[in-house]
Write a protein that holds these residues in place. Structure first.
Motif, PDB file in Angstrom:
ATOM      1  N   ASP A 181      -3.483  11.717   3.772  1.00 61.97           N
ATOM      2  CA  ASP A 181      -4.355  11.246   4.851  1.00 61.97           C
ATOM      3  C   ASP A 181      -4.404   9.718   4.899  1.00 61.97           C
ATOM      4  O   ASP A 181      -3.920   9.014   4.022  1.00 61.97           O
ATOM      5  CB  ASP A 181      -5.762  11.835   4.718  1.00 61.97           C
ATOM      6  N   ALA A 182      -5.045   9.229   5.947  1.00 61.14           N
ATOM      7  CA  ALA A 182      -5.035   7.797   6.234  1.00 61.14           C
ATOM      8  C   ALA A 182      -5.767   6.982   5.171  1.00 61.14           C
ATOM      9  O   ALA A 182      -5.354   5.862   4.843  1.00 61.14           O
ATOM     10  CB  ALA A 182      -5.654   7.547   7.614  1.00 61.14           C
ATOM     11  N   THR A 183      -6.862   7.533   4.622  1.00 63.07           N
ATOM     12  CA  THR A 183      -7.616   6.764   3.620  1.00 63.07           C
ATOM     13  C   THR A 183      -6.807   6.580   2.348  1.00 63.07           C
ATOM     14  O   THR A 183      -6.880   5.521   1.714  1.00 63.07           O
ATOM     15  CB  THR A 183      -8.940   7.480   3.292  1.00 63.07           C
ATOM     16  N   MET A 184      -6.030   7.582   1.977  1.00 64.40           N
ATOM     17  CA  MET A 184      -5.203   7.462   0.777  1.00 64.40           C
ATOM     18  C   MET A 184      -4.077   6.464   0.992  1.00 64.40           C
ATOM     19  O   MET A 184      -3.633   5.809   0.048  1.00 64.40           O
ATOM     20  CB  MET A 184      -4.642   8.835   0.378  1.00 64.40           C
ATOM     21  N   LYS A 185      -3.629   6.326   2.226  1.00 63.24           N
ATOM     22  CA  LYS A 185      -2.526   5.413   2.509  1.00 63.24           C
ATOM     23  C   LYS A 185      -2.912   3.950   2.288  1.00 63.24           C
ATOM     24  O   LYS A 185      -2.041   3.098   2.156  1.00 63.24           O
ATOM     25  CB  LYS A 185      -2.042   5.595   3.951  1.00 63.24           C
ATOM     26  N   THR A 186      -4.227   3.668   2.232  1.00 68.93           N
ATOM     27  CA  THR A 186      -4.654   2.278   2.027  1.00 68.93           C
ATOM     28  C   THR A 186      -4.680   1.892   0.551  1.00 68.93           C
ATOM     29  O   THR A 186      -4.954   0.741   0.213  1.00 68.93           O
ATOM     30  CB  THR A 186      -6.060   2.067   2.607  1.00 68.93           C
ATOM     31  N   GLY A 187      -4.408   2.851  -0.335  1.00 70.49           N
ATOM     32  CA  GLY A 187      -4.414   2.563  -1.764  1.00 70.49           C
ATOM     33  C   GLY A 187      -3.387   1.506  -2.135  1.00 70.49           C
ATOM     34  O   GLY A 187      -2.235   1.558  -1.690  1.00 70.49           O
ATOM     35  N   LEU A 188      -3.801   0.528  -2.955  1.00 69.12           N
ATOM     36  CA  LEU A 188      -2.893  -0.548  -3.358  1.00 69.12           C
ATOM     37  C   LEU A 188      -1.878  -0.036  -4.377  1.00 69.12           C
ATOM     38  O   LEU A 188      -2.154   0.854  -5.179  1.00 69.12           O
ATOM     39  CB  LEU A 188      -3.680  -1.709  -3.971  1.00 69.12           C
ATOM     40  N   SER A 189      -0.715  -0.640  -4.356  1.00 73.49           N
ATOM     41  CA  SER A 189       0.344  -0.287  -5.294  1.00 73.49           C
ATOM     42  C   SER A 189       0.234  -1.139  -6.548  1.00 73.49           C
ATOM     43  O   SER A 189       0.330  -2.364  -6.489  1.00 73.49           O
ATOM     44  CB  SER A 189       1.717  -0.509  -4.653  1.00 73.49           C
ATOM     45  N   TRP A 190       0.029  -0.483  -7.671  1.00 76.26           N
ATOM     46  CA  TRP A 190       0.017  -1.182  -8.965  1.00 76.26           C
ATOM     47  C   TRP A 190       1.358  -0.950  -9.637  1.00 76.26           C
ATOM     48  O   TRP A 190       1.695   0.173 -10.003  1.00 76.26           O
ATOM     49  CB  TRP A 190      -1.104  -0.643  -9.854  1.00 76.26           C
ATOM     50  N   MET A 191       2.119  -2.010  -9.807  1.00 77.84           N
ATOM     51  CA  MET A 191       3.425  -1.876 -10.458  1.00 77.84           C
ATOM     52  C   MET A 191       3.342  -2.438 -11.874  1.00 77.84           C
ATOM     53  O   MET A 191       2.515  -3.309 -12.166  1.00 77.84           O
ATOM     54  CB  MET A 191       4.501  -2.613  -9.670  1.00 77.84           C
ATOM     55  N   PRO A 192       4.150  -1.927 -12.800  1.00 79.58           N
ATOM     56  CA  PRO A 192       4.118  -2.438 -14.173  1.00 79.58           C
ATOM     57  C   PRO A 192       4.361  -3.941 -14.224  1.00 79.58           C
ATOM     58  O   PRO A 192       5.247  -4.465 -13.542  1.00 79.58           O
ATOM     59  CB  PRO A 192       5.256  -1.668 -14.856  1.00 79.58           C
ATOM     60  N   THR A 239       0.837  -1.195   0.000  1.00 79.87           N
ATOM     61  CA  THR A 239       0.000   0.000   0.000  1.00 79.87           C
ATOM     62  C   THR A 239       0.874   1.248   0.000  1.00 79.87           C
ATOM     63  O   THR A 239       2.099   1.169   0.210  1.00 79.87           O
ATOM     64  CB  THR A 239      -0.926   0.030   1.222  1.00 79.87           C
ATOM     65  N   LEU A 240       0.231   2.372  -0.192  1.00 80.31           N
ATOM     66  CA  LEU A 240       0.963   3.634  -0.119  1.00 80.31           C
ATOM     67  C   LEU A 240       1.534   3.839   1.279  1.00 80.31           C
ATOM     68  O   LEU A 240       2.639   4.381   1.437  1.00 80.31           O
ATOM     69  CB  LEU A 240       0.021   4.781  -0.488  1.00 80.31           C
ATOM     70  N   GLY A 241       0.798   3.354   2.291  1.00 81.97           N
ATOM     71  CA  GLY A 241       1.302   3.465   3.664  1.00 81.97           C
ATOM     72  C   GLY A 241       2.607   2.726   3.860  1.00 81.97           C
ATOM     73  O   GLY A 241       3.487   3.180   4.602  1.00 81.97           O
ATOM     74  N   ASN A 254       0.522  17.182  -9.928  1.00 78.37           N
ATOM     75  CA  ASN A 254       0.992  18.139  -8.921  1.00 78.37           C
ATOM     76  C   ASN A 254       1.694  17.399  -7.784  1.00 78.37           C
ATOM     77  O   ASN A 254       1.214  16.358  -7.314  1.00 78.37           O
ATOM     78  CB  ASN A 254      -0.188  18.946  -8.365  1.00 78.37           C
ATOM     79  N   ALA A 255       2.789  17.962  -7.327  1.00 77.55           N
ATOM     80  CA  ALA A 255       3.559  17.328  -6.255  1.00 77.55           C
ATOM     81  C   ALA A 255       2.752  17.282  -4.958  1.00 77.55           C
ATOM     82  O   ALA A 255       1.981  18.194  -4.645  1.00 77.55           O
ATOM     83  CB  ALA A 255       4.869  18.076  -6.042  1.00 77.55           C
ATOM     84  N   ILE A 256       2.931  16.177  -4.209  1.00 79.01           N
ATOM     85  CA  ILE A 256       2.236  15.982  -2.941  1.00 79.01           C
ATOM     86  C   ILE A 256       3.271  15.849  -1.832  1.00 79.01           C
ATOM     87  O   ILE A 256       4.276  15.141  -1.988  1.00 79.01           O
ATOM     88  CB  ILE A 256       1.353  14.719  -2.977  1.00 79.01           C
ATOM     89  N   ASP A 257       3.017  16.500  -0.714  1.00 81.35           N
ATOM     90  CA  ASP A 257       3.865  16.344   0.471  1.00 81.35           C
ATOM     91  C   ASP A 257       3.501  15.017   1.130  1.00 81.35           C
ATOM     92  O   ASP A 257       2.372  14.843   1.600  1.00 81.35           O
ATOM     93  CB  ASP A 257       3.622  17.497   1.437  1.00 81.35           C
ATOM     94  N   PRO A 258       4.424  14.046   1.190  1.00 79.23           N
ATOM     95  CA  PRO A 258       4.092  12.723   1.750  1.00 79.23           C
ATOM     96  C   PRO A 258       3.551  12.798   3.176  1.00 79.23           C
ATOM     97  O   PRO A 258       2.717  11.988   3.562  1.00 79.23           O
ATOM     98  CB  PRO A 258       5.429  11.977   1.700  1.00 79.23           C
ATOM     99  N   THR A 259       4.006  13.790   3.944  1.00 80.84           N
ATOM    100  CA  THR A 259       3.549  13.877   5.336  1.00 80.84           C
ATOM    101  C   THR A 259       2.113  14.368   5.429  1.00 80.84           C
ATOM    102  O   THR A 259       1.487  14.251   6.497  1.00 80.84           O
ATOM    103  CB  THR A 259       4.462  14.829   6.135  1.00 80.84           C
ATOM    104  N   ALA A 260       1.589  14.918   4.342  1.00 78.36           N
ATOM    105  CA  ALA A 260       0.225  15.464   4.372  1.00 78.36           C
ATOM    106  C   ALA A 260      -0.810  14.490   3.815  1.00 78.36           C
ATOM    107  O   ALA A 260      -1.998  14.822   3.732  1.00 78.36           O
ATOM    108  CB  ALA A 260       0.171  16.768   3.573  1.00 78.36           C
TER     109      ALA A 260
END
Length: 537
Positions: free
Chosen positions: A199-210, A136-138, A191-197
């Motif tokens: 939120d928790a719901t986004m951190k559950t997103g699964l990682s899709w790798m090529p 996950t992103l987390g 747009n660039a995102i600050d990793p520390t900002a």
């Protein structure tokens, strides 16, 4: 059952099938446009879309080179449009650097742009694992990457470049890119995102790798991503989900390298099943958008092969599936194009003209029907019945191909109607001659059809030759859709008219006449005195 009875059943079956094809139910199943019996109408009868492009050239490009590049672009556009199924488009060069594109039957300018301009980038991805479950992103933000599959990494060794994190609804939320300072997290707009900002719901997103595999070329083994570059074909297709629903998808076929890559990816994903079915998904991404994530299960074929074909699902309409198939296989245009002007085009002849043309055709049909009935009597009635069956069969064939009906195509259909009537005239005149010569009704019928057939065959063969020449002339010499449309509709109409005259009319005559008819030869347009003179042949 007699031979004539079987032929009658065949005609009725063809008639019933044709009526269904022309009905709204047939239109829905065949994915044809609604209205007008589901027939595709041309620019002059219904309208469509037109777009004018200009080529983007450098200042020192010669006029000759511009003309050559524009010709190449027109050829590429024609191939795309042919694959999509638009019949009789207008694609013309305007000067040395402009192209006019007119597409009949397409009511959306954006759809026309997608068809003409865009090339879709298809990429296959898999859910990354962290050793015990899906990454996950987390996990990335906490650097908890122990046991990750590195086979999907692109870029510097060990760098997770090319990851896309998708939320529970299948929507992309964060991408990982490479920058001079290390990993870069960006949103769907780049747009660039600050990793520390985050939120928790986004951190559950699964990682899709090529999804990658190895290919060997000239003795060198390379790791590559499975993309649409390995496709040899793509086409829309349907499959029944239940008795009332049908799923529309895009069927794809791999080349030899793509087949090997797909098998490697599928075998790897299949083995993730111990972590749960959600990790056994193959993500199908089109232009970085997740279309679908079908599950990869153990193949029913050999365990080392999943075959050379697959399908892409994604709640497509038929037109969307057809457009995607074209985008996947047509490749990029040879030059860059800039749109100068686009608009919807109304019917060039106008709705009032179309209504008047249809009214004129109906009046002409009624006049011909009246003449045939008054002059040939019972055979005339049967000829009109056979002609109605003929018209329905031809329109169904036009819809199946499909043929774009323009005014020229409509003219070809009307001419073929006249030729169908002409074949019946030849048959009935020969029958009358045989009846006047004293033959029985059955013998006169047999002689009328057998002897008129030679004249019908020879005249229609000459028409076929003329149609072939017209079609070739319209496609290569003058590039005229009107000429091609006339030739195509006339060819189909004349071919069906031979079946109608020799099979339909004969079958109906034999079915609707019997021994009683020998005493009523006036019903066949023969004078009463011939009834007394009639004798067995």
């Amino acid at each position: 059952m007699s031979r004539n009875g079987w032929l009658l059943l065949l005609i009725l079956a063809l008639l019933g099938t044709s009526i269904w094809i022309l009905s709204s139910s047939g239109t829905s199943v065949l994915h044809r446009q609604q209205g007008n019996l589901g027939l595709r109408l041309g620019l002059d009868l219904k309208g469509g879309v037109q777009v004018v492009y200009t080529g983007v050239f450098s200042d020192n490009t010669s006029d000759a080179q511009k003309s050559f590049d524009i010709d190449a672009a027109i050829s590429s556009m024609q191939k795309r449009i042919d694959k999509y199924g638009v019949v009789e488009p207008v694609i013309q060069k305007l000067g040395n650097d402009r192209i006019l594109v007119q597409l009949p039957g397409i009511g959306d300018v954006d759809e026309a742009r997608r068809l003409v301009e865009q090339t879709a980038f298809l990429e296959f991805r898999e859910v990354e694992m962290n050793g015990t479950g899906p990454a996950t992103l987390g996990d990335y933000l906490s650097e908890n990457r122990t046991g990750f599959f590195e086979t999907g990494d692109i870029g510097a060794e060990g760098a997770p470049i090319g990851r896309e994190f998708v939320d529970s609804n299948g929507q992309p939320v964060v991408f990982i890119e490479e920058s001079d300072s290390g990993l870069k997290y960006v949103d769907v707009d780049g747009n660039a995102i600050d990793p520390t900002a985050i939120d928790a719901t986004m951190k559950t997103g699964l990682s899709w790798m090529p999804a990658v595999g190895e290919v060997t070329r000239e003795g060198v083994t390379t790791t590559v991503v499975l993309t649409g570059a390995y496709l040899t074909d793509a086409s829309p297709q349907t499959s029944s989900q239940s008795s009332v629903t049908t799923e529309i998808s895009v069927g794809i076929k791999w080349n030899s390298e793509g087949t090997d890559l797909f098998n490697q990816v599928a075998q790897r994903i299949k083995n993730k099943g111990s972590y749960g079915t959600s990790q056994r998904a193959l993500g199908i991404f089109l232009d970085n958008e997740l279309l679908s994530a079908p599950q990869v299960f153990p193949t029913t074929m050999t365990e080392s092969s999943y075959g050379s074909s697959a399908s892409i699902t994604g709640n497509f309409t038929w037109n969307e599936a057809r457009t995607l198939a074209v985008q996947l296989t047509s490749g990029a245009l040879p030059i860059s194009l800039k749109e100068l002007f686009s608009s919807n085009v109304s019917a060039t002849l106008g709705a009032d003209f179309v209504h008047k043309a249809l009214a004129a055709g109906l009046v002409g049909f009624l006049v011909v029907a009246l003449f045939m009935i008054l002059y040939y009597r019972l055979p005339g009635v049967i000829a009109i019945l056979a002609l109605a069956v003929y018209a329905i069969l031809v329109l169904a064939i036009y819809k199946l191909i499909p043929v774009t009906m323009t005014l020229a195509g409509l003219a070809g259909f009307i001419v073929s109607l006249g030729m169908a009537v002409d074949a019946n005239v030849l048959i009935f005149e020969r029958m009358k001659e045989e009846l006047r010569a004293g033959r029985t009704l059955k013998a006169a019928m047999d002689a009328g059809f057998s002897r008129a057939w030679l004249a019908i065959r020879d005249s229609n063969i000459s028409t076929f030759i003329a149609c072939a020449i017209l079609y070739w002339f319209g496609s290569s010499i003058v590039t005229s859709p009107a000429v091609k449309g006339f030739a195509l509709t006339l060819f189909i109409g004349v071919a069906v008219s031979m079946f109608s005259a020799i099979v339909s009319t004969r079958t109906f005559l034999l079915s609707f006449t019997g021994p009683w008819a020998t005493k009523r030869l006036t019903w066949f347009g023969v004078e009463a005195k011939s009834e007394v003179e009639a004798k067995d042949a």
